[in-house]
Every structure is written in C-alpha cells, then in structure tokens.
Design a protein around this motif. Structure first.
Motif, PDB file in Angstrom:
ATOM      1  N   ILE A  58       1.038  -1.295  -0.014  1.00  0.00           N
ATOM      2  CA  ILE A  58       0.273  -0.016   0.183  1.00  0.00           C
ATOM      3  C   ILE A  58       0.878   1.106   0.087  1.00  0.00           C
ATOM      4  O   ILE A  58       0.641   2.227  -0.816  1.00  0.00           O
ATOM      5  N   PHE A  84      -7.083   3.016  -0.297  1.00  0.00           N
ATOM      6  CA  PHE A  84      -5.512   2.390   0.222  1.00  0.00           C
ATOM      7  C   PHE A  84      -5.317   2.802   1.582  1.00  0.00           C
ATOM      8  O   PHE A  84      -5.019   1.933   2.418  1.00  0.00           O
ATOM      9  N   LYS A  88      -5.241   0.384   4.925  1.00  0.00           N
ATOM     10  CA  LYS A  88      -4.074   0.524   5.706  1.00  0.00           C
ATOM     11  C   LYS A  88      -4.372   0.615   7.392  1.00  0.00           C
ATOM     12  O   LYS A  88      -3.939  -0.071   8.183  1.00  0.00           O
ATOM     13  N   LEU A 140      -6.181  -5.225  -3.424  1.00  0.00           N
ATOM     14  CA  LEU A 140      -4.858  -5.387  -3.769  1.00  0.00           C
ATOM     15  C   LEU A 140      -4.596  -6.113  -5.027  1.00  0.00           C
ATOM     16  O   LEU A 140      -3.519  -6.123  -5.741  1.00  0.00           O
TER      17      LEU A 140
END
Length: 145
Positions: A58, A84, A88, A140
């Motif tokens: 990320i 993102f 995270k 992802l």
C-alpha cells in the motif's frame, strides 16, 4: 457424642469432596476454554505477516499513484488513495488489537466467565481478520505481480 462427631465429620468430608470436585470441574472447563482461545489465536496470528506485506505494498502504491494513472487513465486516484488509506488503517487496527489481546490475556485464569469472554473476544477478532483479509485481497489483487 461420638456419633455426632462422626456424622459431622462425614458431612464436612462430603462438603469438602463436593467442593473439590466442583473446583476441579471448573478448572477443567476453564482450561478447555483457554485452549480454544489459544487455538483461535494460533489460527489467525500468522496473518499478521501478510498484513505487514500488504501495508508495504500500500505504501508503495500510494507513492506511485501517478504511475498507476499512466497505466490506467480511468483510475480515480483520489478514490483509490482513500481506499488504500482505509485499508491500511484496518490492517493496522486488526494487528494492534491482536497485540493488545495477547498482552492482556491470562491463559491460566480459572474463571470460566473470563475465559468465555476471551473466547468471544478472540472470535470477534478472527472475524475482523477475515474481513480485513478479504478487503485486502479484493483491493490489492490488481496491483500484485
């Protein structure tokens, strides 16, 4: 007088034996619950390594959003950046919760209610780990080589 003493002693002996059996059963139940909690922990703990790798990916993707835009002109970089960052944060939160659980958990507690609550707590964390794993894999996948 001797009979009273004998009956009293016998009654006391029965009470002590009964209390010991209850304590033994409670200890056994608490041990079973503790084992269950640790098994759930052991099942999800290895995912933290994957979470750490996802966080590194990320960070790399966030640093290279402009490059991603050149590869895919339709990419909404603002939306992607937000996704993102959220992912995270979710990865970090799940990892932090596991570290807190491990620090706080008292595996040798014989309190059945405590052990039940901890099984519930680690089970909830397992669900969170599964959700974050799904979220990470979904978001992802296009960026993994």
């Amino acid at each position: 007088m001797m009979k009273k003493f004998t009956l009293g002693t016998l009654a006391l002996g029965i009470l002590v034996t009964s209390a010991c059996q209850n304590t033994s059963q409670q200890n056994e139940e608490a041990e079973k619950l503790a084992t269950e909690a640790i098994e759930i922990h052991d099942e999800i703990m290895p995912q933290i390594t994957a979470f750490n790798k996802h966080e590194i990916l990320i960070d790399s993707l966030l640093q290279n959003l402009s490059v991603l835009k050149t590869v895919d002109a339709n990419l909404d970089t603002a939306k992607t950046k937000d996704k993102f960052h959220t992912l995270k944060e979710n990865l970090e939160s799940a990892t932090d919760k596991m570290m807190v659980w491990m620090k706080e958990y008292v595996a040798d507690s014989t309190d059945i209610n405590y052990q039940k609550a901890e099984v519930d707590r680690i089970s909830d964390l397992k669900t969170e780990f599964e959700q974050v794993t799904y979220e990470a894999e979904s978001l992802l996948a296009p960026f993994k080589k």
